[in-house]
Design an enzyme around this catalytic site. Sequence first.
Site, PDB file in Angstrom:
ATOM      1  CE  LYS A   1      -1.849   1.880   3.878  1.00 50.36           C
ATOM      2  NZ  LYS A   1      -1.136   2.873   4.831  1.00 50.36           N
TER       3      LYS A   1
ATOM      4  CG  HIS B   1      -4.485  -0.800   7.427  1.00 47.90           C
ATOM      5  ND1 HIS B   1      -3.858  -1.554   6.720  1.00 47.90           N
ATOM      6  CD2 HIS B   1      -3.398  -0.035   7.891  1.00 47.90           C
ATOM      7  CE1 HIS B   1      -2.695  -1.281   6.261  1.00 47.90           C
ATOM      8  NE2 HIS B   1      -2.189  -0.151   7.167  1.00 47.90           N
TER       9      HIS B   1
HETATM   10  C1  BG6 Z   1       0.526   1.537   8.138  1.00 43.62           C
HETATM   11  C2  BG6 Z   1       0.260   3.136   8.133  1.00 43.62           C
HETATM   12  O1  BG6 Z   1      -0.083   1.129   6.749  1.00 43.62           O
HETATM   13  O2  BG6 Z   1      -0.007   1.219   9.257  1.00 43.62           O
HETATM   14  C3  BG6 Z   1       1.036   3.831   9.394  1.00 43.62           C
HETATM   15  O3  BG6 Z   1       0.774   3.825   6.851  1.00 43.62           O
HETATM   16  C4  BG6 Z   1       0.422   2.921  10.674  1.00 43.62           C
HETATM   17  O4  BG6 Z   1       0.654   5.036   9.433  1.00 43.62           O
HETATM   18  C5  BG6 Z   1       0.578   1.581  10.380  1.00 43.62           C
HETATM   19  O5  BG6 Z   1       1.282   3.631  11.715  1.00 43.62           O
HETATM   20  C6  BG6 Z   1      -0.266   0.709  11.514  1.00 43.62           C
HETATM   21  O6  BG6 Z   1       0.277  -0.535  11.320  1.00 43.62           O
HETATM   22  P1  BG6 Z   1       0.441  -1.398  12.822  1.00 43.62           P
HETATM   23  O7  BG6 Z   1       0.605  -2.763  12.380  1.00 43.62           O
HETATM   24  O8  BG6 Z   1       1.820  -0.719  13.357  1.00 43.62           O
HETATM   25  O9  BG6 Z   1      -0.899  -1.083  13.493  1.00 43.62           O
END
Ligand code: BG6
Length: 501
Positions: free
Chosen positions: A150, A242
């Site tokens: 992404k 997400h």
């Molecule tokens: C990423 C975002 O896709 O996901 C980030 O670009 C974010 O900004 C991250 O911090 C969060 O992922 P995780 O796995 O740390 O919750």
Amino acid sequence: MPFAQPTPPTTLVIFGATGDLTRRLLIPALINLTRGGMIGDDLQILGVAVEPGGDEMLRDRLDDFLSGLGDGEPLATDAAWKGLRQRISYFSGDFTGDDVYLEIGRRLSGNAAFYLAVPPAFFGPIIEKLAEHGLTDESENAFRRIAIEKPFGTDLASATALNAQILCKVAESQVYRLDHFLGKETVQNILTARFANMIIESLWNSRYIDHVQITAAEIVDVGTRGKFYDATGALRDMIPNHLFQLLAMIAMEPPNGFDAEEIRNEKSKVLKALRIFTPEEAEAHAVRGAYGAGTLNGAELPAFRETKDVAPDSRTETFVALKLYADTWRWAGVPFYLRTGKALTARDTEIVVQFQPVPFTQFRETDVRYNLPPNRLIIQVQPDEGMSIEISIKSPGLSVETVPVSLDFRYADKFDIGKMTGYESLLYDLFIGDQTLFQRADGIEAGWAAVQPFLDIWAKDGKTPELYAPGSTGPTCADELIERDGRKWHAIGEATKKDGH
Ligand code: BG6
């Protein structure tokens, strides 16, 4: 990983091999898979990037990084890494020229997975070049797959254009669009929780569910990512990808089977059912905030607008909360409240499913008549992965009084999942050709279509996000969004505070 088959002989070609993603996630995940016996000696890794150097340069760099990692176990001397290390090769080149692809062509035979760990502007051009040079042509004995990180587009139009650009060169079955949330064990567990448990799925509809909350709260601030983040914001960064993946798994209908197409059909169907708001509705269903200056984790934090590479008059949000509807038979009238933000009080990614109140209270003439708390199912995605169900019980004693208690399951109490990166299952599935945990073109576009009205009104309205204090739970407008419906957010970090977790 029981019942899993070892991966077929494959060359993993990593574009952007000297970058952060490769050393922080891809290589550690490959080491874990090697340790688990899931990939063998026939996996080759070919790294490509603009930085000059050869095989030893990349291997040494990875050595340095890996030896600085971890919890006492020196990865650099680990047998799995040693085996993998000698199968890494590297050459440097410009992704937009032809030489890189001619060189890949000379080095490649058989199965290959091209991993695009590069800035999004390169996705389309690299795929076009790979196709032009015949490198994406599959045969009976050789698959050719492409993994794309992404962000996939920045709005509906760009995501649709990128899909079109890719799909005129390769088939959808060759495209593996990553969303790293789908590699998280608890996210994968949502389908098991729903479809392997009668007590959950039988209540899974608007008759019994009052509303759903999906939260991805982060303590981390924007840090050194000012340039990317100012152009992106919390909505684009987290919601259509997400958080919508979590929503889709919560809201999808049971698939006819557990293969990739059946599951992705159902996920896409529910994303396509997300209500597309008019501009007025979008205004009423979304709020945004940006953190101001303050203290986070005991250290001074400059306001988002004062962060390096962020415009001082930036209108970009670091927090967003939405109220959405999936217009389906099952979910008619059930609001889905989503929120995500940075520099908040706790790291907490969770899904809270709040059930309807009991239809009639039997406890007249007692203390519990008016204050029965609702049942809730809480899926704790991270940290402290687990699931709990909040129910009311009678507190011991002669009078009839109820107290809410939590039936609690934590993965860490039962399994050792501590060292996984979340990329193991994604890489493994890429090698064995299982697209279940990857996003399909129509799902991605449906997600962007649902957030486009918010992007459009925010681009035009000239308003700035409400400021919130670092280390808080976000702006007050987020509380107002849910409280005007007579509901409350589940407190950020609550599930992990309680019971000493
Ligand atoms: C990423 C975002 O896709 O996901 C980030 O670009 C974010 O900004 C991250 O911090 C969060 O992922 P995780 O796995 O740390 O919750």
